[in-house]
Structure formats: C-alpha cells, structure tokens
Design an enzyme around this catalytic site. Structure first.
Site, PDB file in Angstrom:
ATOM      1  N   SER A  23     -25.224  21.520 -31.208  1.00 24.38           N
ATOM      2  CA  SER A  23     -25.748  20.249 -31.727  1.00 24.38           C
ATOM      3  C   SER A  23     -24.856  19.093 -31.311  1.00 24.38           C
ATOM      4  O   SER A  23     -23.759  19.288 -30.768  1.00 24.38           O
ATOM      5  CB  SER A  23     -25.850  20.294 -33.260  1.00 24.38           C
ATOM      6  OG  SER A  23     -24.565  20.445 -33.842  1.00 24.38           O
ATOM      7  N   GLY A  24     -25.312  17.887 -31.585  1.00 29.03           N
ATOM      8  CA  GLY A  24     -24.507  16.681 -31.409  1.00 29.03           C
ATOM      9  C   GLY A  24     -24.008  16.457 -30.000  1.00 29.03           C
ATOM     10  O   GLY A  24     -24.726  16.679 -29.011  1.00 29.03           O
ATOM     11  N   ASP A  44     -20.836  28.674 -30.269  1.00 25.96           N
ATOM     12  CA  ASP A  44     -20.912  27.941 -31.532  1.00 25.96           C
ATOM     13  C   ASP A  44     -20.931  28.909 -32.699  1.00 25.96           C
ATOM     14  O   ASP A  44     -21.452  30.030 -32.574  1.00 25.96           O
ATOM     15  CB  ASP A  44     -22.183  27.082 -31.549  1.00 25.96           C
ATOM     16  CG  ASP A  44     -22.087  25.897 -32.492  1.00 25.96           C
ATOM     17  OD1 ASP A  44     -22.005  26.118 -33.721  1.00 25.96           O
ATOM     18  OD2 ASP A  44     -22.109  24.751 -32.015  1.00 25.96           O
ATOM     19  N   ASP A  65     -16.385  31.182 -33.709  1.00 25.69           N
ATOM     20  CA  ASP A  65     -15.832  30.442 -34.849  1.00 25.69           C
ATOM     21  C   ASP A  65     -14.465  29.917 -34.430  1.00 25.69           C
ATOM     22  O   ASP A  65     -13.535  30.703 -34.209  1.00 25.69           O
ATOM     23  CB  ASP A  65     -15.719  31.369 -36.059  1.00 25.69           C
ATOM     24  CG  ASP A  65     -15.124  30.695 -37.286  1.00 25.69           C
ATOM     25  OD1 ASP A  65     -14.759  29.495 -37.197  1.00 25.69           O
ATOM     26  OD2 ASP A  65     -15.018  31.362 -38.336  1.00 25.69           O
ATOM     27  N   VAL A  66     -14.320  28.596 -34.306  1.00 29.69           N
ATOM     28  CA  VAL A  66     -13.045  28.048 -33.822  1.00 29.69           C
ATOM     29  C   VAL A  66     -11.919  28.247 -34.824  1.00 29.69           C
ATOM     30  O   VAL A  66     -10.746  28.044 -34.493  1.00 29.69           O
ATOM     31  CB  VAL A  66     -13.167  26.552 -33.463  1.00 29.69           C
ATOM     32  CG1 VAL A  66     -14.150  26.354 -32.330  1.00 29.69           C
ATOM     33  CG2 VAL A  66     -13.555  25.721 -34.677  1.00 29.69           C
ATOM     34  N   TYR A 153      -8.318  13.259 -40.711  1.00 28.25           N
ATOM     35  CA  TYR A 153      -9.128  13.375 -39.491  1.00 28.25           C
ATOM     36  C   TYR A 153      -8.450  12.650 -38.334  1.00 28.25           C
ATOM     37  O   TYR A 153      -8.323  13.191 -37.228  1.00 28.25           O
ATOM     38  CB  TYR A 153     -10.506  12.777 -39.751  1.00 28.25           C
ATOM     39  CG  TYR A 153     -11.436  12.786 -38.554  1.00 28.25           C
ATOM     40  CD1 TYR A 153     -12.127  13.932 -38.194  1.00 28.25           C
ATOM     41  CD2 TYR A 153     -11.637  11.631 -37.804  1.00 28.25           C
ATOM     42  CE1 TYR A 153     -12.994  13.940 -37.103  1.00 28.25           C
ATOM     43  CE2 TYR A 153     -12.490  11.624 -36.714  1.00 28.25           C
ATOM     44  CZ  TYR A 153     -13.163  12.779 -36.375  1.00 28.25           C
ATOM     45  OH  TYR A 153     -14.015  12.782 -35.290  1.00 28.25           O
ATOM     46  N   LYS A 157      -7.034  14.107 -34.674  1.00 33.66           N
ATOM     47  CA  LYS A 157      -7.561  13.642 -33.393  1.00 33.66           C
ATOM     48  C   LYS A 157      -6.468  13.021 -32.526  1.00 33.66           C
ATOM     49  O   LYS A 157      -6.523  13.098 -31.296  1.00 33.66           O
ATOM     50  CB  LYS A 157      -8.710  12.659 -33.628  1.00 33.66           C
ATOM     51  CG  LYS A 157      -9.962  13.332 -34.202  1.00 33.66           C
ATOM     52  CD  LYS A 157     -10.432  14.478 -33.324  1.00 33.66           C
ATOM     53  CE  LYS A 157     -11.722  15.102 -33.804  1.00 33.66           C
ATOM     54  NZ  LYS A 157     -12.213  16.162 -32.900  1.00 33.66           N
ATOM     55  N   THR A 188     -24.637  11.527 -34.690  1.00 30.73           N
ATOM     56  CA  THR A 188     -24.499  12.985 -34.693  1.00 30.73           C
ATOM     57  C   THR A 188     -24.474  13.494 -36.123  1.00 30.73           C
ATOM     58  O   THR A 188     -24.324  12.714 -37.071  1.00 30.73           O
ATOM     59  CB  THR A 188     -23.193  13.426 -33.992  1.00 30.73           C
ATOM     60  OG1 THR A 188     -22.086  13.084 -34.838  1.00 30.73           O
ATOM     61  CG2 THR A 188     -23.027  12.772 -32.624  1.00 30.73           C
TER      62      THR A 188
END
Length: 256
Positions: A23-24, A44, A65-66, A153, A157, A188
């Site tokens: 997705s996204g 994913d 699964d990350v 977050y 990043k 998204t």
C-alpha cells in the site's frame, strides 16, 4: 563504450524487493519499478495486500514482518540476487514526548529504525559481495522539520537518513549505492489521522510551495532515478520530495 542515454531510467530484468509494497508509497514505488522493467517482489506483513498488489503488477509476493530479524534474514537469503531494495514501512504515534510510553517508543523504533537497519545489513551485505546494488530507504521531511507530537517519529527518520549515509560509505567500495528519500505530506494510510481533521489537512497543504498534498505516484520518479543507472553516481543523499515544504516552511507573506 558510450552510455545509451535513452535507457538511463530502465531497470529491465533487475530484481527489486519493495518492502511495504502492499500500500501507499511502497505500492507506488513497486508499480513504477515494474512499469520500467524490473522483476518486483512485494514484501509486506499484510500478505493479502501484497498478493493483491503483486497480481495487479505481475509481480511476486512474500510475507515479511520488519519487526522480525528472522523474517528479514529469510527474505534476504531467498532474494539473494536482488539488485534493488526499497524500504518504505513506517509507523507513527502522534503524542507529545511527555505522554509517550516506553512501549510506544519501542514500537516506533522497532519498525522505523531497527527494521530498516536489519534490511540494509542483510541485503547490503549480499549486494556488496556481488559488487552491485541500489538501496533506497524512506526517511521523511520530519528528519529535519518537526512539530509537537512527532518527536519519536522524527528521531527515527533522522536515524534512517544517517544509516543510509553510513551504509553508503561502507558499501560504496563494493559498488552499492544507498540513498534515503524524504517524503513530505502524501496521501497515504499513514496520514489518515491528519486527513480526517480538515483544519490540520489544509494547514499541511498550505505549508508546501505547491499548496497541495502529494499523490503516491509522485514518488515514483525519485525512486526510479535512484534505482536506475540515471543515479549511478548518486549515493549517501537525503532526497526531499515534499512539494517545496522545506523552501517555505514558516514563511510569512507581508502585504506588498
């Protein structure tokens, strides 16, 4: 032999693993790479979504699964011939630091930073051994520009951007390029909370030079550039795709 400039942006026959491709921005990236000739694997945690996207694009799907070191190691081994890796997954807990629990902090770190690190390590090592490859990880404009409620977050990043730089330095001698993409406000699933608040949504649009949100397909050009020979001398960079947000952020327009 002279470079064929007409083919700079093609990725014909190259194996591309797109993590978060269900997705996204991950889905858009996968679609762009497939459209330009890559053999794409959609990896994913949402296997049903990955399979749906893979069917549409003529790609393959795999569960990943990350947050699982074992999943990442298995994927890297199974797709050991990958020449392109795109890492898009990210989660956010929009809370002020004082209200963020240790568990929430750990969850964001685990997906955004630790997962990206493991993917770079596992795929990058194999690319380095083969002497070629391009890794594209997704940072964010929040790596530089932050606001209340985005602290954890933003920290992850910024960390992703620095991981990309370090990996570029370490894997570069082996012919592997590593770059980070920094999207701005895109439509998204990750931004649903903002889109559900009309005032918040409009404020984000007004912060960009283009005065609008980005569409997922508008990330494709940057991903393709970095994945293909068009970006053959580009590594260790943080590439903003944010509609000019960073150019005008906080701008005051006086009456003239």
């Amino acid at each position: 032999m002279a470079t064929d400039l007409s083919r700079l942006f093609t990725v014909d026959g190259r194996l591309a693993v797109v993590v978060g491709g269900a997705s996204g921005l991950g889905r858009a990236s996968a679609a762009g790479l497939a459209a330009h000739g890559a053999e794409v694997v959609i990896a994913d945690k949402d296997l049903a979504g990955a399979e749906s996207t893979a069917t549409e694009l003529g790609a393959r799907a795999r569960s990943l699964d990350v947050g699982s070191a074992e999943d990442i190691a298995r994927a890297a081994e199974a797709e050991a011939e990958a020449e392109i890796l795109v890492v898009t997954p990210g989660i956010n807990v929009r809370k002020r630091l004082a209200d963020t629990t240790d568990e929430e902090f750990d969850r964001v770190i685990d997906v955004n930073l630790r997962g990206t690190f493991r993917l770079i390590r596992e795929f990058g090592t194999r690319m380095h051994e083969r002497g070629r490859g391009s890794i594209i990880v997704f940072s964010s404009f929040r790596a530089q520009f932050v606001e209340p409620g985005q602290g954890v977050y933003a920290a992850t990043k910024a960390g992703v951007a620095q991981l990309a730089r370090a990996a570029a330095a370490e894997f570069g001698p082996g012919g592997v390029r590593v770059n980070a993409v920094a999207p701005g406000p895109f439509e998204t699933p990750l931004t649903e909370q903002i889109k559900d608040d009309p005032e918040w949504y409009s404020a984000y649009a007004d912060k960009t030079a283009l005065r609008r949100w980005g569409k997922p397909e508008e990330i494709v050009g940057t991903v393709l550039y970095l994945a293909s020979d068009a970006g053959s001398y580009v590594t260790g960079g943080l590439h903003y795709v944010e509609g000019g947000w960073t150019a005008i952020d906080g701008r005051f327009e006086p009456r003239l």
